[in-house]
Design a protein around this motif. Structure first.
Motif, mmCIF file in Angstrom:
data_model
loop_
_atom_site.group_PDB
_atom_site.id
_atom_site.type_symbol
_atom_site.label_atom_id
_atom_site.label_comp_id
_atom_site.label_asym_id
_atom_site.label_seq_id
_atom_site.Cartn_x
_atom_site.Cartn_y
_atom_site.Cartn_z
ATOM 1 N N THR A 58 0.830 -1.207 0.000
ATOM 2 C CA THR A 58 0.000 0.000 0.000
ATOM 3 C C THR A 58 0.861 1.252 0.000
ATOM 4 O O THR A 58 0.347 2.344 -0.122
ATOM 5 C CB THR A 58 -0.890 0.044 1.250
ATOM 6 N N ARG A 59 2.162 1.020 0.091
ATOM 7 C CA ARG A 59 3.073 2.149 0.286
ATOM 8 C C ARG A 59 2.880 3.243 -0.751
ATOM 9 O O ARG A 59 2.777 4.422 -0.436
ATOM 10 C CB ARG A 59 4.510 1.628 0.232
ATOM 11 N N VAL A 91 0.570 10.564 -4.845
ATOM 12 C CA VAL A 91 0.325 10.866 -6.247
ATOM 13 C C VAL A 91 1.369 10.169 -7.100
ATOM 14 O O VAL A 91 2.557 10.242 -6.823
ATOM 15 C CB VAL A 91 0.396 12.397 -6.476
ATOM 16 N N LYS A 92 0.917 9.466 -8.127
ATOM 17 C CA LYS A 92 1.843 8.710 -8.961
ATOM 18 C C LYS A 92 2.616 9.634 -9.902
ATOM 19 O O LYS A 92 2.044 10.496 -10.553
ATOM 20 C CB LYS A 92 1.066 7.682 -9.808
ATOM 21 N N GLU A 93 3.924 9.429 -9.925
ATOM 22 C CA GLU A 93 4.748 10.184 -10.855
ATOM 23 C C GLU A 93 5.605 9.168 -11.605
ATOM 24 O O GLU A 93 6.357 8.414 -10.987
ATOM 25 C CB GLU A 93 5.625 11.171 -10.082
ATOM 26 N N ILE A 94 5.457 9.143 -12.907
ATOM 27 C CA ILE A 94 6.225 8.170 -13.681
ATOM 28 C C ILE A 94 7.679 8.615 -13.758
ATOM 29 O O ILE A 94 7.963 9.744 -14.165
ATOM 30 C CB ILE A 94 5.646 8.036 -15.103
ATOM 31 N N GLY A 154 9.274 5.576 -6.519
ATOM 32 C CA GLY A 154 9.131 4.870 -5.251
ATOM 33 C C GLY A 154 8.705 3.420 -5.387
ATOM 34 O O GLY A 154 8.659 2.696 -4.400
ATOM 35 N N ASP A 155 8.401 2.991 -6.591
ATOM 36 C CA ASP A 155 7.964 1.609 -6.781
ATOM 37 C C ASP A 155 9.151 0.666 -6.997
ATOM 38 O O ASP A 155 10.225 1.092 -7.410
ATOM 39 C CB ASP A 155 7.047 1.497 -8.003
#
Lengths: 268, 252
Positions: free
Chosen positions: B2-3, B8-11, B39-40
């Motif tokens: 869930t981290r 907000v997703k940033e590619i 962060g992924d």
């Protein structure tokens, strides 16, 4: 033959005795030969051609002066040959077609013509055109010659460095220049130091050829003394011994250097 | 996992339709498209020779792609040498064979790029280095040469060396494959730590337990193609393709 006898025959003492006997035999051959042609040995004459010591003032004789010239020529040529060698190696490994062809032509020309001819060519053809002095002509000829051989050694050293080293350096963002300078060349140098020393020893020996263009190096001084005094045997023995001492000392220094650095030579 | 979902997703890595062939009949990468959010952790798995490492090595320009685009942190990886250097500064890489510089001490290994690329002075670099060595548990080895370290220790130094550049993305190319079994744990532990700190990571590995634990996304590839690409949870519990299920059943 039993084992014990075998060990006895291979012991260092026996080896030593064999060596001494061989040396004595060679000495005897020379002595007998020189006696047969009526050679008059005058070793006592030799020291004053090395140096004189009057009133506590040390004056180098012609042989030591010649040695000094030989050392100067060798040192200058060694530096220049390393530069030529490194540049040529890098050109051969570069992506530039022109660079690779140039390097190749240089190598083939130098390696497939006699050094003596190269020295004459430089001194009699190029020196007048570019107004080079004898000494400069000698240094350039020797460095071009040794540089060609050094470049092959350096190239082999660079190629022998594992691809992973390049990749690690590149992935850290190092430029190609920094990668060569800090990662590849220090490791390559460590590996090729023995071969490069061999090349330096060749350079010292080959430098004797510059006596042919009347550079007063060790060999030329020897020839001059002999022409004046007819001490042929003594002087050539002495000259050879001096060359031998220099090359042995050089090998010894490099041996010590090699043992000191772990894995590579530091440039920084 | 869930981290990263709440933020907000940033590619940060955008790979669009890249292709690559080596001399030979088998293409290395075919129509390869993927995106990684900041962060992924993306883990790439697949049989040997499926192009996992090739994909990773394309990401920092160690391999050239034939077509398609790679954009990392808004910098396109193209023929421009400047872009390539910029990307390499932002992307750290850890290799299977460690590739430490054997003629330098651990400290010098980690200081090198900080000083030459980040232009830090010796003091600043050394401070960062010692912090990182602390983090990977090797502070007392700063003055050792790599040859005096075990494989696991060398790999931890290699990770510290990559981290010293403060990269935005870390690539791990089978980082534990060359290690003796008893040393794998210490390296995975450091990688785990990084993942938990929010480092963006692309990991090629055969350690399925580790993959399951840290990954946000999984790519399963074969013969240069992506067979399946999914969120980690779905992937392991609910693989859609028959080929993926077969592969998973073989290795788990």
């Amino acid at each position: 033959m039993n084992l014990r006898k075998k060990i006895m025959l291979n012991s260092p003492v026996i080896d030593g005795i064999k060596f001494i006997m061989l040396a004595m035999f060679c000495g005897w051959l020379i002595y007998r030969g020189s006696g047969r042609i009526g050679y008059n040995w005058q070793w006592y004459q030799v020291p004053r051609y090395l140096f004189t010591f009057d009133n506590n003032i040390f004056t180098p004789g012609p042989l030591l002066e010649g040695l000094w010239v030989t050392l100067k020529i060798t040192a200058c040529s060694l530096v220049l040959a390393t530069v030529f060698g490194l540049l040529t190696a890098l050109l051969r490994l570069s992506g530039s077609l022109v660079g690779r062809v140039l390097a190749r032509v240089y190598l083939e020309v130098i390696r497939n013509t006699p050094l003596l001819v190269q020295i004459f060519f430089l001194y009699f053809v190029l020196a007048p055109i570019f107004e080079l002095e004898r000494f400069a002509a000698a240094v350039i000829a020797l460095s071009l010659f040794e540089g060609a051989y050094a470049s092959e050694i350096i190239r082999a050293g660079i190629v022998s460095i594992h691809r992973g080293q390049w990749e690690a350096a590149h992935s850290l963002g190092l430029s190609s220049f920094d990668t060569y300078r800090t990662v590849v060349l220090p490791q390559a140098l460590q590996r090729i130091l023995p071969s490069l020393t061999g090349q330096a020893v060749s350079l010292i020996k080959d430098s004797a050829l510059v006596s042919t263009i009347a550079v007063y190096d060790l060999t030329m001084q020897g020839r001059t003394i002999i022409a004046e005094t007819f001490l042929t045997f003594e002087i050539w023995f002495t000259v050879a011994a001096i060359y031998l001492i220099i090359t042995l000392v050089l090998s010894l220094i490099v041996n010590v250097l090699e043992k000191r650095s772990p894995g590579g030579v530091q440039f920084t | 996992m869930t981290r990263s979902e709440s933020v907000v997703k940033e590619i940060i890595i955008d790979v669009d339709n890249i292709n690559k062939t080596y001399p030979g009949p088998i293409p290395a990468l075919v129509n390869f498209t993927t995106r990684v959010n900041k962060g992924d952790v993306l883990v790439v798995i697949g049989p040997s020779g499926s192009g996992k490492s090739t994909f990773l090595r394309c990401l920092n320009g160690l391999e050239e792609i034939d077509s398609g685009t790679i954009i990392i942190d808004s910098i396109p990886l193209d023929d421009n040498e400047k872009h390539r250097l910029e990307i390499r500064r932002e992307v750290g890489m850890v290799f299977q064979s460690f590739n430490l510089f054997p003629h330098m001490t651990v400290l010098e290994n980690i200081n090198l790029a900080q000083r030459l690329v980040r232009k830090k002075n010796r003091q600043q670099a050394t401070r960062t280095t010692m912090d990182l060595l602390d983090k990977v548990g090797l502070a007392e080895k700063a003055e050792s040469y790599p040859a005096a370290l075990s494989g696991g220790q060398q790999q931890r130094v290699a990770i510290a060396r990559a981290l010293a550049m403060k990269p935005k993305v870390m690539l791990f190319d089978e980082a534990t494959s060359a290690l003796d079994p008893e040393m794998i744990g210490e390296v995975l532990e450091v990688m785990n730590l990084l993942a938990n700190e929010g480092m963006t990571m692309v990991v090629v590995t055969h350690e399925m337990g580790f993959a399951r634990e840290v990954s946000d996304w999984i790519i399963f590839m074969e013969a240069g193609r992506i067979v399946e690409q999914d969120r980690s949870g779905n992937f392991f519990s609910n693989a859609k393709k028959e080929r993926t299920r077969r592969f998973l059943s073989q290795i788990i």
